[in-house]
Design a protein around this motif. Structure first.
Motif, PDB file in Angstrom:
ATOM      1  N   MET A   1      37.725 104.696  31.771  1.00 55.58           N
ATOM      2  CA  MET A   1      38.649 103.707  30.919  1.00 55.58           C
ATOM      3  C   MET A   1      38.725 103.914  29.479  1.00 55.58           C
ATOM      4  O   MET A   1      37.644 103.860  28.859  1.00 55.58           O
ATOM      5  CB  MET A   1      38.067 102.391  31.391  1.00 55.58           C
ATOM      6  N   THR A   2      39.701 103.892  28.829  1.00 54.28           N
ATOM      7  CA  THR A   2      39.944 104.002  27.417  1.00 54.28           C
ATOM      8  C   THR A   2      39.189 102.646  26.940  1.00 54.28           C
ATOM      9  O   THR A   2      39.580 101.394  27.383  1.00 54.28           O
ATOM     10  CB  THR A   2      41.358 103.871  27.151  1.00 54.28           C
ATOM     11  N   ASP A   3      38.443 102.763  25.701  1.00 57.82           N
ATOM     12  CA  ASP A   3      37.773 101.777  25.152  1.00 57.82           C
ATOM     13  C   ASP A   3      38.717 100.948  24.502  1.00 57.82           C
ATOM     14  O   ASP A   3      39.773 101.221  23.441  1.00 57.82           O
ATOM     15  CB  ASP A   3      36.739 102.128  24.241  1.00 57.82           C
ATOM     16  N   ALA A   4      38.699  99.655  24.807  1.00 59.44           N
ATOM     17  CA  ALA A   4      39.796  98.583  24.029  1.00 59.44           C
ATOM     18  C   ALA A   4      39.026  97.771  23.212  1.00 59.44           C
ATOM     19  O   ALA A   4      39.486  96.513  22.634  1.00 59.44           O
ATOM     20  CB  ALA A   4      40.296  97.765  25.357  1.00 59.44           C
ATOM     21  N   THR A   5      37.797  97.994  22.783  1.00 53.00           N
ATOM     22  CA  THR A   5      37.059  97.206  22.000  1.00 53.00           C
ATOM     23  C   THR A   5      37.642  96.855  20.552  1.00 53.00           C
ATOM     24  O   THR A   5      37.929  97.803  19.920  1.00 53.00           O
ATOM     25  CB  THR A   5      35.635  97.715  21.639  1.00 53.00           C
ATOM     26  N   GLY A   6      37.956  95.497  20.219  1.00 54.72           N
ATOM     27  CA  GLY A   6      38.354  95.136  18.941  1.00 54.72           C
ATOM     28  C   GLY A   6      39.935  95.366  19.056  1.00 54.72           C
ATOM     29  O   GLY A   6      40.470  95.296  18.048  1.00 54.72           O
ATOM     30  N   ALA A   7      40.616  95.894  20.037  1.00 55.75           N
ATOM     31  CA  ALA A   7      42.050  96.175  20.058  1.00 55.75           C
ATOM     32  C   ALA A   7      42.887  95.008  20.288  1.00 55.75           C
ATOM     33  O   ALA A   7      42.372  93.983  20.758  1.00 55.75           O
ATOM     34  CB  ALA A   7      42.302  97.267  20.944  1.00 55.75           C
ATOM     35  N   ILE A   8      44.264  94.995  20.089  1.00 60.30           N
ATOM     36  CA  ILE A   8      45.102  94.171  20.410  1.00 60.30           C
ATOM     37  C   ILE A   8      45.808  94.687  21.813  1.00 60.30           C
ATOM     38  O   ILE A   8      46.106  95.870  21.777  1.00 60.30           O
ATOM     39  CB  ILE A   8      46.412  94.057  19.403  1.00 60.30           C
ATOM     40  N   VAL A   9      45.460  93.873  22.879  1.00 64.65           N
ATOM     41  CA  VAL A   9      45.838  94.553  24.287  1.00 64.65           C
ATOM     42  C   VAL A   9      47.284  93.988  24.713  1.00 64.65           C
ATOM     43  O   VAL A   9      47.223  92.773  24.646  1.00 64.65           O
ATOM     44  CB  VAL A   9      44.735  94.196  25.150  1.00 64.65           C
ATOM     45  N   LEU A  36      46.267  99.528  19.130  1.00 68.26           N
ATOM     46  CA  LEU A  36      47.136  98.742  20.206  1.00 68.26           C
ATOM     47  C   LEU A  36      46.832  99.524  21.515  1.00 68.26           C
ATOM     48  O   LEU A  36      46.902 100.655  21.725  1.00 68.26           O
ATOM     49  CB  LEU A  36      48.447  98.715  19.863  1.00 68.26           C
ATOM     50  N   HIS A  37      46.180  98.537  22.489  1.00 67.22           N
ATOM     51  CA  HIS A  37      45.882  99.330  23.868  1.00 67.22           C
ATOM     52  C   HIS A  37      46.990  98.769  24.826  1.00 67.22           C
ATOM     53  O   HIS A  37      47.057  97.439  25.025  1.00 67.22           O
ATOM     54  CB  HIS A  37      44.336  98.758  24.146  1.00 67.22           C
ATOM     55  N   GLU A  86      46.491 102.827  29.262  1.00 70.13           N
ATOM     56  CA  GLU A  86      45.619 102.574  30.578  1.00 70.13           C
ATOM     57  C   GLU A  86      46.238 102.152  31.797  1.00 70.13           C
ATOM     58  O   GLU A  86      47.054 101.169  31.709  1.00 70.13           O
ATOM     59  CB  GLU A  86      44.376 101.414  30.306  1.00 70.13           C
ATOM     60  N   ARG A  87      46.083 102.950  32.827  1.00 69.37           N
ATOM     61  CA  ARG A  87      46.646 102.710  33.868  1.00 69.37           C
ATOM     62  C   ARG A  87      45.408 101.973  34.861  1.00 69.37           C
ATOM     63  O   ARG A  87      44.505 102.703  35.416  1.00 69.37           O
ATOM     64  CB  ARG A  87      47.061 103.762  34.830  1.00 69.37           C
ATOM     65  N   SER A  88      45.415 100.729  35.238  1.00 64.92           N
ATOM     66  CA  SER A  88      44.561 100.121  35.723  1.00 64.92           C
ATOM     67  C   SER A  88      44.794 100.014  37.338  1.00 64.92           C
ATOM     68  O   SER A  88      46.073  99.637  37.677  1.00 64.92           O
ATOM     69  CB  SER A  88      44.181  98.644  35.124  1.00 64.92           C
ATOM     70  N   ARG A  89      43.923 100.114  38.291  1.00 68.75           N
ATOM     71  CA  ARG A  89      44.339  99.924  39.621  1.00 68.75           C
ATOM     72  C   ARG A  89      43.722  98.564  40.013  1.00 68.75           C
ATOM     73  O   ARG A  89      43.921  98.292  41.421  1.00 68.75           O
ATOM     74  CB  ARG A  89      43.258 100.973  40.401  1.00 68.75           C
ATOM     75  N   LEU A  96      43.018  92.299  32.927  1.00 67.30           N
ATOM     76  CA  LEU A  96      43.351  91.719  31.591  1.00 67.30           C
ATOM     77  C   LEU A  96      41.909  90.585  31.409  1.00 67.30           C
ATOM     78  O   LEU A  96      41.638  90.680  30.112  1.00 67.30           O
ATOM     79  CB  LEU A  96      44.281  90.548  31.737  1.00 67.30           C
ATOM     80  N   LEU A  97      41.358  90.052  32.171  1.00 66.36           N
ATOM     81  CA  LEU A  97      40.411  89.169  31.924  1.00 66.36           C
ATOM     82  C   LEU A  97      39.194  90.066  31.605  1.00 66.36           C
ATOM     83  O   LEU A  97      38.408  89.659  30.758  1.00 66.36           O
ATOM     84  CB  LEU A  97      40.099  88.366  33.093  1.00 66.36           C
ATOM     85  N   GLU A  98      38.975  91.118  32.283  1.00 65.91           N
ATOM     86  CA  GLU A  98      37.989  92.127  32.104  1.00 65.91           C
ATOM     87  C   GLU A  98      38.109  92.773  30.645  1.00 65.91           C
ATOM     88  O   GLU A  98      37.200  92.858  29.833  1.00 65.91           O
ATOM     89  CB  GLU A  98      37.797  93.095  32.989  1.00 65.91           C
ATOM     90  N   LEU A  99      39.442  93.091  30.297  1.00 62.51           N
ATOM     91  CA  LEU A  99      39.752  93.497  28.816  1.00 62.51           C
ATOM     92  C   LEU A  99      39.418  92.370  27.738  1.00 62.51           C
ATOM     93  O   LEU A  99      39.107  92.635  26.685  1.00 62.51           O
ATOM     94  CB  LEU A  99      41.077  94.085  28.843  1.00 62.51           C
ATOM     95  N   SER A 100      39.697  91.199  28.214  1.00 61.61           N
ATOM     96  CA  SER A 100      39.511  90.158  27.150  1.00 61.61           C
ATOM     97  C   SER A 100      37.978  90.150  26.626  1.00 61.61           C
ATOM     98  O   SER A 100      37.891  89.436  25.522  1.00 61.61           O
ATOM     99  CB  SER A 100      40.099  88.719  27.840  1.00 61.61           C
ATOM    100  N   GLU A 101      37.201  90.682  27.484  1.00 54.30           N
ATOM    101  CA  GLU A 101      35.660  90.374  27.027  1.00 54.30           C
ATOM    102  C   GLU A 101      35.489  91.172  25.691  1.00 54.30           C
ATOM    103  O   GLU A 101      34.346  91.050  24.862  1.00 54.30           O
ATOM    104  CB  GLU A 101      34.687  90.921  28.129  1.00 54.30           C
ATOM    105  N   ARG A 102      36.321  92.320  25.426  1.00 58.50           N
ATOM    106  CA  ARG A 102      36.168  92.999  24.368  1.00 58.50           C
ATOM    107  C   ARG A 102      37.184  93.013  23.287  1.00 58.50           C
ATOM    108  O   ARG A 102      37.162  93.865  22.110  1.00 58.50           O
ATOM    109  CB  ARG A 102      35.588  94.567  24.498  1.00 58.50           C
ATOM    110  N   ALA A 103      38.333  92.693  23.825  1.00 61.79           N
ATOM    111  CA  ALA A 103      39.618  92.819  23.007  1.00 61.79           C
ATOM    112  C   ALA A 103      39.612  91.871  21.868  1.00 61.79           C
ATOM    113  O   ALA A 103      38.806  90.868  21.943  1.00 61.79           O
ATOM    114  CB  ALA A 103      40.830  92.683  23.804  1.00 61.79           C
ATOM    115  N   HIS A 104      40.153  92.099  20.925  1.00 62.40           N
ATOM    116  CA  HIS A 104      40.701  90.989  19.785  1.00 62.40           C
ATOM    117  C   HIS A 104      41.616  90.008  20.317  1.00 62.40           C
ATOM    118  O   HIS A 104      41.373  88.686  20.007  1.00 62.40           O
ATOM    119  CB  HIS A 104      41.333  91.835  18.498  1.00 62.40           C
ATOM    120  N   THR A 105      42.714  90.384  20.857  1.00 61.50           N
ATOM    121  CA  THR A 105      43.481  89.491  21.343  1.00 61.50           C
ATOM    122  C   THR A 105      44.524  90.239  22.393  1.00 61.50           C
ATOM    123  O   THR A 105      44.659  91.397  22.575  1.00 61.50           O
ATOM    124  CB  THR A 105      44.706  89.064  20.424  1.00 61.50           C
ATOM    125  N   ILE A 106      44.731  89.431  23.468  1.00 62.74           N
ATOM    126  CA  ILE A 106      45.759  89.683  24.553  1.00 62.74           C
ATOM    127  C   ILE A 106      47.168  89.147  24.439  1.00 62.74           C
ATOM    128  O   ILE A 106      47.275  88.130  23.906  1.00 62.74           O
ATOM    129  CB  ILE A 106      45.188  89.180  26.327  1.00 62.74           C
TER     130      ILE A 106
END
Length: 291
Positions: A1-9, A36-37, A86-89, A96-106
């Motif tokens: 999985m591509t790291d989305a830490t601190g990214a705008i998702v 941007l992720h 990222e292509r999530s299965r 998206l909730l999982e990504l929100s743990e490390r993203a800046h904004t969804i």
């Protein structure tokens, strides 16, 4: 999985609403010099019947094409922005909730390809805004269909801890955008009395000193931290949703806590944030309380 830490998702699903969300997300990422992720989230097969390999291949091809289209839109909108894909299965909400743990904004479109005709907002946007660990921007347009590309940032203030977090996010957004901040506070929320009979006497309006105090205390210190942000205060004896919906027609962004002081314990989204997600005339940024 591509790291989305601190990214705008930004969520991608091939819909026009999602593409608008990608443009907004690219602008936000470019201003802040953040990556941007882009994420396309969908189970490989969302049907119960046995599927052929060709169907699997078509789904994967579609996901790859839409991610590439979104990446081109992002780079055209904000040249130089770093874009990852990222292509999530997983289905969209858990992904998206999982990504929100490390993203800046969804960032999500108001309704996606999976929405039902006539719905004002998609179920994914509501679910993610209600439960995400980071702020969630839902990209809405003006009633005439035009993007909300000008105007101030508007924030709802009610003195609650969630409102304090929303205020911090709103000041930050106004500073990055270089626009004024309109702080909106309702004098009396008649929702508190919605369970009472029509004969119940509403309290008479007083001088408003207490409400002035609540707003002043909430705003204390922020002007010193953001001296570049011009502040306008709006106080009225009305429902918060009414004031904020009215202000959203001229704003380019409304920031609101997920649930304020008038909400019922256990509700993830209050009536005000729900109303804005469904009816605002500009993008809505929902901020949840810290765990």
């Amino acid at each position: 999985m591509t790291d989305a830490t601190g990214a705008i998702v930004a969520g991608v699903d091939g819909s026009d609403e999602a593409r608008r969300a990608v443009r907004w997300a690219a602008e936000e990422a470019g201003r802040r010099n953040l990556p941007l992720h882009l994420v396309f989230a969908q189970e490989a097969v969302a049907i119960t019947l046995p599927a052929s390999q060709s169907l699997f291949d078509q789904i994967e091809e579609y996901a790859a094409e839409e991610l590439e289209k979104a990446a081109r839109i992002a780079r055209e909108t904000r040249p130089g922005v770093t874009v990852t894909q990222e292509r999530s299965r997983q289905v969209p909400v858990p992904a998206l909730l999982e990504l929100s743990e490390r993203a800046h904004t969804i960032v999500l479109g108001a309704s996606g390809r999976g929405g039902f005709t006539g719905m004002l907002i998609g179920s994914t946007a509501v679910a993610v805004a209600a439960r995400a660990a980071c702020p969630v921007a839902v990209i809405r347009r003006r009633p005439d269909g035009e993007p909300a590309s000008s105007g101030p940032v508007v924030v709802g203030v009610d003195g609650s801890p969630t409102s304090e977090r929303a205020l911090a996010v709103a000041f930050d957004e106004a500073s990055w955008l270089g626009v004024p901040l309109v702080a909106v506070h309702a004098w009396n929320d008649v929702d508190y009395l919605s369970g009472l009979s029509a004969d119940y006497p509403l309290p008479e309006p007083g001088s408003g000193n207490e409400e002035q105090r609540v707003l002043a205390e909430s705003m204390a210190g922020w002007q010193e931290k953001y001296p570049d942000v011009h502040i306008e205060r709006v106080i009225a004896r009305d429902r918060p949703r009414t004031l904020l919906l009215e202000q959203s027609q001229q704003a380019q962004l409304v920031v609101v806590g997920s649930r304020g002081r008038g909400g019922f314990t256990g509700l993830l989204l209050g009536s005000t944030s729900q109303a804005l997600l469904h009816h605002a005339g500009c993008p809505v940024l929902v901020v949840r309380p810290e765990d």
